[in-house]
Design an enzyme around this catalytic site. Structure first.
Site: not given
Ligand code: DGL
Length: 274
Positions: A11-12, A43-44, A74-75, A153, A185, A187
């Protein structure tokens, strides 16, 4: 490939731990190697091409740790890279994430569903395809919850900023009469108690992790095999960010005290152990 090889998860950041915690309950014997890309989180809002490069580097790293299957927990990385990874690393199985619009469409009674996910996830072809296949007859209300990933985080699961972000996203959706919330997501399952408090008990909040873990089990049975040991599997956690900070939030998120191993990126594609 040996069934005692680890399951690779990435994941990010800490988001994929919401999948790992269910995996630990359901398949405790499995060894796991987890990679959190805290060096690049979130990452988003990043370009898809960049997320794809990171995902490729991390996959390569997990394969070097002998992963028998890769879980893109991670989506956002799934939206940006899952198709590419499956083509590039064609002899390994991948499990990816997509917003759970399908189960939401099946259970909603009001026909109105809230979806929380990152900008990249909403922009990706994967989400468009999920909406096209399963979203007919359902009205979807989307929100990117800006800043929420960074709060999670830090382990801030119930702070004022976290609450404000979620209220800003969810209260307008409640006014539209949503009865189901999709967490797109990884998170976000960590703030389900707070989400549930805001939306009330009558609104269903879908955590995708149990379905993903079932899919991991199916793929292992069809291919690399389950670890049949009666002993608890080991979890190795790697982070490209500040390992002390990651280590500090682990007991809050996972209820396990695990050592976090530092790694460094060399350019956008290669990862080395520190
Ligand atoms: N956990 C992430 C997801 O499922 C990434 C969130 C991110 O890094 O912006 O999308």
């Amino acid at each position: 490939m040996s069934s005692t090889h680890p399951i690779g998860i990435f994941d990010s950041g800490v988001g994929g731990l919401s999948v790992l915690r269910v995996l630990r309950e359901q398949m405790p014997a499995e060894h796991v190697v987890y990679f959190g890309d805290q060096g690049h989180v979130p990452y988003g809002a990043r370009p898809m091409a960049e997320i794809q490069k990171f995902s490729e580097g991390i996959t390569q790293f997990l394969l070097e740790q002998n992963a028998k299957i890769i879980v893109v927990a991670c989506n956002t990385a799934s939206a940006a890279a899952l198709k590419y990874l499956r083509e590039k690393f064609s002899d390994i199985s991948f499990v990816g994430m997509e917003p759970a619009v399908k189960p939401a469409a099946e259970i909603t009674r009001t026909g109105k569903v809230g979806v929380l996910a990152t900008p990249a996830t909403f922009q990706g072809a994967l989400y468009a395809s999920v909406v096209e296949r399963f979203g007919a007859g359902v009205e979807l209300f989307q929100n990117t919850c800006t800043g929420l990933v960074s709060e999670i985080e830090k382990g801030e699961l119930d702070s004022q900023p976290t609450r404000r972000i979620l209220e800003d996203a969810l209260l307008p959706m409640l006014e539209k009469n949503i009865d189901t919330v999709v967490l797109g997501c990884t998170h976000y399952p960590f703030v389900i108690p707070l989400i549930q408090e805001i939306v009330g008990e009558k609104v269903r909040v879908i955590d995708p992790a149990p379905a993903i873990v079932r899919q991991i089990g199916r793929l292992l049975e069809m291919g690399a095999g389950r670890n049949t040991s009666s002993l608890k599997g080991e979890v190795q956690i790697y982070s490209s960010g500040d390992v002390t900070k990651v280590q500090a939030v682990l007991p809050i998120l996972l209820r396990e005290h695990l050592k976090v191993h530092p790694v460094n990126w060399v350019g956008n594609r290669n990862i080395v152990l520190v």
